[in-house]
Design a protein around this motif. Structure first.
Motif, PDB file in Angstrom:
ATOM      1  N   LEU A  23       5.602  10.050  -5.254  1.00 57.72           N
ATOM      2  CA  LEU A  23       6.897  10.590  -5.811  1.00 57.72           C
ATOM      3  C   LEU A  23       6.498  11.843  -6.722  1.00 57.72           C
ATOM      4  O   LEU A  23       7.053  12.765  -7.010  1.00 57.72           O
ATOM      5  N   ASN A  24       5.420  11.507  -7.711  1.00 56.30           N
ATOM      6  CA  ASN A  24       4.866  12.375  -8.363  1.00 56.30           C
ATOM      7  C   ASN A  24       4.136  13.779  -7.933  1.00 56.30           C
ATOM      8  O   ASN A  24       4.520  14.907  -8.423  1.00 56.30           O
ATOM      9  N   LYS A  25       3.467  13.471  -6.659  1.00 57.35           N
ATOM     10  CA  LYS A  25       2.611  14.509  -6.255  1.00 57.35           C
ATOM     11  C   LYS A  25       3.853  15.740  -5.250  1.00 57.35           C
ATOM     12  O   LYS A  25       3.515  16.790  -5.025  1.00 57.35           O
ATOM     13  N   HIS A  26       5.075  14.994  -5.165  1.00 54.99           N
ATOM     14  CA  HIS A  26       5.939  15.980  -4.147  1.00 54.99           C
ATOM     15  C   HIS A  26       6.563  17.045  -5.577  1.00 54.99           C
ATOM     16  O   HIS A  26       7.148  16.742  -6.348  1.00 54.99           O
ATOM     17  N   SER A  27       6.360  18.212  -5.095  1.00 53.43           N
ATOM     18  CA  SER A  27       6.837  19.459  -5.868  1.00 53.43           C
ATOM     19  C   SER A  27       8.404  19.549  -6.057  1.00 53.43           C
ATOM     20  O   SER A  27       8.836  20.139  -7.121  1.00 53.43           O
ATOM     21  N   ASP A  28       9.153  19.089  -5.251  1.00 57.79           N
ATOM     22  CA  ASP A  28      10.538  19.115  -5.253  1.00 57.79           C
ATOM     23  C   ASP A  28      11.237  18.352  -6.013  1.00 57.79           C
ATOM     24  O   ASP A  28      12.531  18.211  -6.490  1.00 57.79           O
ATOM     25  N   ILE A  29      10.533  16.922  -6.343  1.00 55.50           N
ATOM     26  CA  ILE A  29      10.839  15.941  -7.033  1.00 55.50           C
ATOM     27  C   ILE A  29      10.864  16.172  -8.560  1.00 55.50           C
ATOM     28  O   ILE A  29       9.379  16.340  -8.901  1.00 55.50           O
ATOM     29  N   LEU A  30      11.722  16.374  -9.367  1.00 56.09           N
ATOM     30  CA  LEU A  30      11.549  16.855 -10.885  1.00 56.09           C
ATOM     31  C   LEU A  30      11.242  15.712 -11.660  1.00 56.09           C
ATOM     32  O   LEU A  30      10.584  15.425 -12.782  1.00 56.09           O
ATOM     33  N   LYS A  31      12.125  14.597 -11.507  1.00 56.37           N
ATOM     34  CA  LYS A  31      12.197  13.362 -12.193  1.00 56.37           C
ATOM     35  C   LYS A  31      12.483  11.979 -11.616  1.00 56.37           C
ATOM     36  O   LYS A  31      13.586  12.509 -10.510  1.00 56.37           O
ATOM     37  N   TRP A  32      12.210  11.007 -11.653  1.00 58.60           N
ATOM     38  CA  TRP A  32      12.422   9.872 -10.809  1.00 58.60           C
ATOM     39  C   TRP A  32      12.310   8.645 -11.706  1.00 58.60           C
ATOM     40  O   TRP A  32      11.764   8.558 -12.650  1.00 58.60           O
ATOM     41  N   SER A  33      13.136   7.676 -11.320  1.00 58.69           N
ATOM     42  CA  SER A  33      12.968   6.160 -12.209  1.00 58.69           C
ATOM     43  C   SER A  33      13.589   5.465 -11.312  1.00 58.69           C
ATOM     44  O   SER A  33      14.532   5.562 -10.232  1.00 58.69           O
ATOM     45  N   THR A  49      16.902  21.612  -4.372  1.00 59.42           N
ATOM     46  CA  THR A  49      17.716  21.380  -3.085  1.00 59.42           C
ATOM     47  C   THR A  49      16.760  21.601  -1.901  1.00 59.42           C
ATOM     48  O   THR A  49      17.356  21.576  -1.000  1.00 59.42           O
ATOM     49  N   ASN A  50      15.596  21.418  -2.086  1.00 63.33           N
ATOM     50  CA  ASN A  50      14.553  21.648  -0.994  1.00 63.33           C
ATOM     51  C   ASN A  50      14.281  20.317  -0.280  1.00 63.33           C
ATOM     52  O   ASN A  50      13.488  20.208   0.766  1.00 63.33           O
ATOM     53  N   ILE A  51      14.561  19.265  -1.248  1.00 62.33           N
ATOM     54  CA  ILE A  51      14.229  17.833  -0.535  1.00 62.33           C
ATOM     55  C   ILE A  51      15.701  17.332  -0.265  1.00 62.33           C
ATOM     56  O   ILE A  51      16.627  17.217  -0.628  1.00 62.33           O
ATOM     57  N   THR A  52      15.581  16.272   1.068  1.00 61.54           N
ATOM     58  CA  THR A  52      16.659  15.868   1.355  1.00 61.54           C
ATOM     59  C   THR A  52      16.622  14.146   1.038  1.00 61.54           C
ATOM     60  O   THR A  52      15.332  13.717   0.939  1.00 61.54           O
TER      61      THR A  52
END
Length: 72
Positions: A23-33, A49-52
């Motif tokens: 999840l951290n390496k995906h450039s379209d994911i800004l924050k996650w928990s 908006t580039n990730i579905t």
């Protein structure tokens, strides 16, 4: 920005740690928990908006976890 919510079986800090690199390496994911206290173990993702939702589901399922879109 998109807010994506999923029900998962990620139930421990150890399991959260195991998905952290993908999840951290995906450039379209800004924050996650992951809410380990919630009954649905909700994975919350703030993303471009580039990730579905399907992209996220595919990524998490490849690592052996159950994941589905959390209904409103």
């Amino acid at each position: 920005m998109n807010l994506l919510l999923f029900q998962t079986n990620i139930k421990s800090k150890k399991k959260v740690k195991s998905i952290k690199p993908i999840l951290n390496k995906h450039s379209d994911i800004l924050k996650w928990s992951v809410d380990l206290e919630d009954i649905d173990h909700v994975l919350r993702i703030e993303a471009t908006t580039n990730i579905t939702e399907t992209d996220v589901i595919d990524m998490v399922k490849t690592h052996g976890f159950h994941i589905k879109i959390l209904a409103d």
